[in-house]
Structure formats: structure tokens, C-alpha cells
Design a protein around this motif. Structure first.
Motif, PDB file in Angstrom:
ATOM      1  N   THR A  25       0.951 -28.203 -11.734  1.00 25.99           N
ATOM      2  CA  THR A  25       1.200 -27.761 -13.110  1.00 25.99           C
ATOM      3  C   THR A  25      -0.078 -27.231 -13.760  1.00 25.99           C
ATOM      4  N   ILE A  26      -1.137 -27.113 -12.972  1.00 21.99           N
ATOM      5  CA  ILE A  26      -2.436 -26.653 -13.490  1.00 21.99           C
ATOM      6  C   ILE A  26      -2.584 -25.155 -13.238  1.00 21.99           C
ATOM      7  N   ILE A  27      -2.749 -24.382 -14.303  1.00 25.00           N
ATOM      8  CA  ILE A  27      -2.935 -22.931 -14.210  1.00 25.00           C
ATOM      9  C   ILE A  27      -4.426 -22.622 -14.321  1.00 25.00           C
ATOM     10  N   SER A  28      -4.961 -21.986 -13.316  1.00 29.64           N
ATOM     11  CA  SER A  28      -6.389 -21.638 -13.310  1.00 29.64           C
ATOM     12  C   SER A  28      -6.622 -20.376 -14.127  1.00 29.64           C
ATOM     13  N   HIS A  29      -6.366 -20.495 -15.407  1.00 29.19           N
ATOM     14  CA  HIS A  29      -6.491 -19.348 -16.305  1.00 29.19           C
ATOM     15  C   HIS A  29      -6.657 -19.870 -17.722  1.00 29.19           C
ATOM     16  N   SER A  30      -7.034 -18.961 -18.643  1.00 25.74           N
ATOM     17  CA  SER A  30      -7.198 -19.350 -20.045  1.00 25.74           C
ATOM     18  C   SER A  30      -5.999 -18.943 -20.892  1.00 25.74           C
ATOM     19  N   TYR A  31      -5.031 -18.255 -20.294  1.00 19.75           N
ATOM     20  CA  TYR A  31      -3.775 -17.944 -20.965  1.00 19.75           C
ATOM     21  C   TYR A  31      -2.693 -17.792 -19.904  1.00 19.75           C
ATOM     22  N   CYS A  32      -1.445 -17.697 -20.314  1.00 19.56           N
ATOM     23  CA  CYS A  32      -0.330 -17.632 -19.372  1.00 19.56           C
ATOM     24  C   CYS A  32      -0.143 -16.195 -18.896  1.00 19.56           C
ATOM     25  N   GLU A  33      -0.696 -15.901 -17.756  1.00 22.05           N
ATOM     26  CA  GLU A  33      -0.597 -14.576 -17.151  1.00 22.05           C
ATOM     27  C   GLU A  33       0.452 -14.612 -16.048  1.00 22.05           C
ATOM     28  N   HIS A  34       1.152 -13.515 -15.839  1.00 21.86           N
ATOM     29  CA  HIS A  34       2.302 -13.479 -14.940  1.00 21.86           C
ATOM     30  C   HIS A  34       1.970 -13.985 -13.535  1.00 21.86           C
ATOM     31  N   MET A  35       1.000 -13.381 -12.874  1.00 23.63           N
ATOM     32  CA  MET A  35       0.695 -13.749 -11.495  1.00 23.63           C
ATOM     33  C   MET A  35       0.074 -15.140 -11.402  1.00 23.63           C
ATOM     34  N   ALA A  36      -0.703 -15.529 -12.396  1.00 23.33           N
ATOM     35  CA  ALA A  36      -1.293 -16.876 -12.378  1.00 23.33           C
ATOM     36  C   ALA A  36      -0.206 -17.941 -12.399  1.00 23.33           C
ATOM     37  N   LEU A  37       0.881 -17.675 -13.106  1.00 18.91           N
ATOM     38  CA  LEU A  37       1.997 -18.625 -13.175  1.00 18.91           C
ATOM     39  C   LEU A  37       2.858 -18.547 -11.925  1.00 18.91           C
ATOM     40  N   VAL A  38       3.136 -17.345 -11.460  1.00 14.77           N
ATOM     41  CA  VAL A  38       3.998 -17.163 -10.287  1.00 14.77           C
ATOM     42  C   VAL A  38       3.379 -17.799  -9.045  1.00 14.77           C
ATOM     43  N   LYS A  39       2.065 -17.710  -8.890  1.00 14.26           N
ATOM     44  CA  LYS A  39       1.395 -18.250  -7.704  1.00 14.26           C
ATOM     45  C   LYS A  39       1.470 -19.769  -7.601  1.00 14.26           C
ATOM     46  N   LEU A  40       1.873 -20.446  -8.666  1.00 18.22           N
ATOM     47  CA  LEU A  40       2.023 -21.902  -8.623  1.00 18.22           C
ATOM     48  C   LEU A  40       3.290 -22.325  -7.890  1.00 18.22           C
ATOM     49  N   ALA A  41       4.245 -21.407  -7.730  1.00 19.59           N
ATOM     50  CA  ALA A  41       5.559 -21.762  -7.184  1.00 19.59           C
ATOM     51  C   ALA A  41       5.499 -21.999  -5.685  1.00 19.59           C
ATOM     52  N   ASP A  85       9.693 -18.587  -2.401  1.00 20.05           N
ATOM     53  CA  ASP A  85       9.335 -17.200  -2.099  1.00 20.05           C
ATOM     54  C   ASP A  85       9.161 -16.423  -3.408  1.00 20.05           C
ATOM     55  N   ILE A  86       7.995 -15.828  -3.591  1.00 17.30           N
ATOM     56  CA  ILE A  86       7.687 -15.135  -4.845  1.00 17.30           C
ATOM     57  C   ILE A  86       7.608 -13.619  -4.676  1.00 17.30           C
ATOM     58  N   ARG A  87       8.105 -13.126  -3.542  1.00 15.03           N
ATOM     59  CA  ARG A  87       7.978 -11.682  -3.281  1.00 15.03           C
ATOM     60  C   ARG A  87       8.721 -10.840  -4.321  1.00 15.03           C
ATOM     61  N   ILE A  88       9.891 -11.309  -4.751  1.00 19.80           N
ATOM     62  CA  ILE A  88      10.651 -10.558  -5.758  1.00 19.80           C
ATOM     63  C   ILE A  88       9.874 -10.505  -7.068  1.00 19.80           C
ATOM     64  N   ASN A  89       9.277 -11.644  -7.462  1.00 14.00           N
ATOM     65  CA  ASN A  89       8.495 -11.685  -8.695  1.00 14.00           C
ATOM     66  C   ASN A  89       7.291 -10.756  -8.621  1.00 14.00           C
ATOM     67  N   LYS A  90       6.577 -10.783  -7.490  1.00 15.63           N
ATOM     68  CA  LYS A  90       5.400  -9.928  -7.319  1.00 15.63           C
ATOM     69  C   LYS A  90       5.797  -8.455  -7.305  1.00 15.63           C
ATOM     70  N   THR A  91       6.893  -8.151  -6.613  1.00 12.12           N
ATOM     71  CA  THR A  91       7.343  -6.758  -6.522  1.00 12.12           C
ATOM     72  C   THR A  91       7.741  -6.221  -7.888  1.00 12.12           C
ATOM     73  N   TYR A  92       8.460  -7.047  -8.650  1.00 10.56           N
ATOM     74  CA  TYR A  92       8.868  -6.584  -9.979  1.00 10.56           C
ATOM     75  C   TYR A  92       7.648  -6.424 -10.894  1.00 10.56           C
ATOM     76  N   GLY A  93       6.678  -7.322 -10.783  1.00  5.49           N
ATOM     77  CA  GLY A  93       5.454  -7.199 -11.572  1.00  5.49           C
ATOM     78  C   GLY A  93       4.727  -5.895 -11.283  1.00  5.49           C
ATOM     79  N   LEU A  94       4.628  -5.543  -9.994  1.00  5.75           N
ATOM     80  CA  LEU A  94       3.992  -4.275  -9.621  1.00  5.75           C
ATOM     81  C   LEU A  94       4.810  -3.084 -10.122  1.00  5.75           C
ATOM     82  N   PHE A  95       6.141  -3.201 -10.029  1.00 10.88           N
ATOM     83  CA  PHE A  95       7.015  -2.122 -10.502  1.00 10.88           C
ATOM     84  C   PHE A  95       6.802  -1.859 -11.990  1.00 10.88           C
ATOM     85  N   VAL A  96       6.740  -2.926 -12.794  1.00 14.13           N
ATOM     86  CA  VAL A  96       6.546  -2.771 -14.235  1.00 14.13           C
ATOM     87  C   VAL A  96       5.174  -2.177 -14.530  1.00 14.13           C
TER      88      VAL A  96
END
Length: 316
Positions: A175-191, A194-205
Motif C-alpha cells: 500500500t506504499i506508493i513511492s511518489h509524492s502524489y497519486c500518479e497513474h503508473m505509480a499506482l498501477v505498478k503496485l498491483a 496483469d496491468i498490461r491493459i492499464n499501461k496500454t490505455y495510459g500510453l494511448f491517452v
């Protein structure tokens, strides 16, 4: 929230640790960040007040500048209060839903700012390349539609990334985020899942918004430069180019920081984590504090009104 085989199932509270590796000096890092925030709020508020009070500035160029200023205030306000809570008051915890909300707001305001910069570039393109049609093309109705459009584009495209996290990712390694704010990839990498869909959509946006905007902004300025250099008189060339200098400075500092932060976060595995985090923080805090300074110095109408306010206070 409960643990399952060392993983955490649907955590209710997350912990932002600030800047990993620089925890001992975070209280000092907070000082320049807070100064940047004050400059952003005061400077952009002053520009907004000037544009609102002066009827002569109720033109597309300055309306877009007001949109940019309001977005800058909102963007920096989304990140800095919580960040200073971590740096100065040892308040690193944040509710999971609040983290998702902060992530959605931050990325939405980033996308809105990019859209406003595109609108400003197109405004300058029509004003310089087709000046006789500028008033007709950039009517009050069109400016309003552009403002609504860039806002809807940002909020609608960013929203699925929040839904994908909330609905798809249930198990988290920590539950520890290595960041100073809630950033998309910083949160997704905690899961754990499989996070490929999340990463792909982030790149798409990222490429749909930033890629689209930067291409058309670049094409607009290329066409502007061609038109300016074809002007017969040197004075006319200088005057036309001078109206674009502030926009170019803001455009460069926003997108250079954006792409440097984006690519180092995803592909710069050899770069220390604290460098990633500092770049991300600067990307969010530097443009809002620099924009009012750039426009205050390089835009004559804004500069004249600021000086009038300052000197009127001195004489009174």
C-alpha cells in the motif's frame, strides 16, 4: 482491506512516501515548491483579474490565457497541499478513493492545459496567416465551444484509467506508493494482477492527447514562421513574431518537461527513483509558476496593466 498470501486485497488507505531517497531533506525541498505554488496562485490570479476587469482584453488570445491561468491554479492546488502535508507534517496517508480522485484531477488538468495551448497556437495561426478572417473565425461562440471541448476531452479520456484501476485491480503487493502524489503508473505498478491493459490505455491517452496537440501546435508555428518571414518589412516581421514569443516559451517548457518526465518514468530504469519523482513534481509545479512570469514580461498589454496597478498603489 485484508491480506491474502502477502498481498493486500482492495486497500482502503495508501501511503505516499514523498521522494524516495530524499526523505531526510524533504522538509527543505518543500520550501521552493511552496514558493512556486505561491507564485502560480498569485501570478495567475492577477492575470485573471486583469483580463476580467479590462474590456479591451476580452479577446480570444486573452480568454485562452485566462483559461490557462485557471487551469494552472487548479493543477498546482491538486498536488501541493498534500505534498506539503507529507514533507512538513508527516501526513502520508490517503484514502484509496481520494488517491484515484487526485490522479483523475491531475491528469485531467494536464490534458486541459495541453488543449488550451493548442487553442492558443491555432489562434495565433489565424491571426497572423489570415488576419482578415480572425474575428470571424474565432468568435465568442467558438471560443466557448473550444473551452468546453478541451475540458470534456480531458475528463472523458482520463476517466477510464480510473475505472480500470478500480474495477480490474483488486490485489496489491503493497500500500506504499513511492511518489509524492497519486500518479497513474505509480499506482498501477503496485498491483499483483496483469496491468498490461492499464499501461496500454495510459500510453494511448498520452499519445492521443499530447501527441495530437504537439503535432498540430508544431505545424501551426511552422506555418506562422513561413508567413512571418515572407513579410516584406522588417518591422512587421518583428511585430508578428513578438506576439508569438510568449506562447512559444510556454509551449516549449510545458512539453519538454512533459516528455522528459513521461519517458524517464517508463523507460529510464537506470535513472534513480528520486530523479523521476523530482522531474514529475517540476513538470506539475514549474509551468504554473513560470507561465504568469512569461506572459507578464512578454505580453505588452498584460505588462502595462500590471505596471499600472503597481504604480497606482505607490502613488496612493
Amino acid at each position: 482491506m485484508f491480506s491474502m498470501n502477502g498481498s493486500v486485497f482492495m486497500p482502503t488507505i495508501l501511503t505516499l512516501i514523498g521522494i524516495p531517497g530524499l526523505e531526510s531533506v524533504q522538509c527543505w525541498i518543500g520550501i521552493p515548491f511552496s514558493v512556486m505554488y505561491l507564485i502560480a496562485v498569485i501570478g495567475n490570479s492577477l492575470i485573471l483579474a486583469i483580463i476580467k476587469s479590462e474590456n479591451s482584453l476580452h479577446k480570444p488570445m486573452y480568454i485562452f490565457l485566462a483559461m490557462l491561468g485557471a487551469t494552472d491554479i487548479a493543477l498546482s492546488t491538486c498536488i501541493l497541499p498534500k505534498m506539503l502535508g507529507i514533507f512538513w507534517f508527516n501526513l502520508p496517508d490517503i484514502y484509496f478513493e481520494a488517491c484515484l480522485l487526485q490522479m483523475w484531477l491531475i491528469h485531467s488538468f494536464q490534458a486541459i492545459e495541453s488543449g488550451v495551448l493548442l487553442a492558443m497556437a491555432l489562434d495565433r495561426y489565424v491571426a497572423i496567416c489570415d488576419p482578415l478572417r480572425h474575428a470571424t473565425v474565432f468568435s465568442q461562440q467558438l471560443v466557448t465551444h473550444i473551452g468546453i471541448g478541451v475540458t470534456l476531452r480531458a475528463t472523458i479520456l482520463i476517466a477510464p484509467s480510473v475505472v480500470l484501476i478500480k474495477c480490474r485491480l483488486k490485489l496489491y503487493k503493497t500500500t506504499i506508493i513511492s511518489h509524492s502524489y497519486c500518479e497513474h503508473m505509480a499506482l498501477v505498478k503496485l498491483a499483483v494482477e496483469d496491468i498490461r491493459i492499464n499501461k496500454t490505455y495510459g500510453l494511448f491517452v498520452a499519445f492521443t492527447i499530447l501527441g495530437f496537440d504537439i503535432i498540430f501546435i508544431t505545424l501551426s508555428y511552422i506555418r506562422i514562421f513561413i508567413t512571418v518571414f515572407q513579410l516584406p518589412q522588417k518591422e512587421a516581421r518583428f511585430k508578428a513574431f513578438n506576439t508569438c514569443i510568449a506562447h512559444i516559451c510556454v509551449f516549449l517548457q510545458f512539453y519538454l518537461l512533459a516528455f522528459f518526465s513521461f519517458f524517464t518514468h517508463r523507460f529510464g530504469s537506470h535513472i534513480p527513483t528520486y530523479v523521476h519523482i523530482l522531474l514529475s513534481n517540476l513538470y506539475l509545479l514549474a509551468p504554473p509558476s513560470l507561465n504568469p512570469i512569461v506572459y507578464g514580461i512578454k505580453t505588452k498589454q498584460i505588462r502595462d496593466h500590471v505596471l499600472k496597478i503597481l504604480f497606482s498603489k505607490e502613488t496612493s
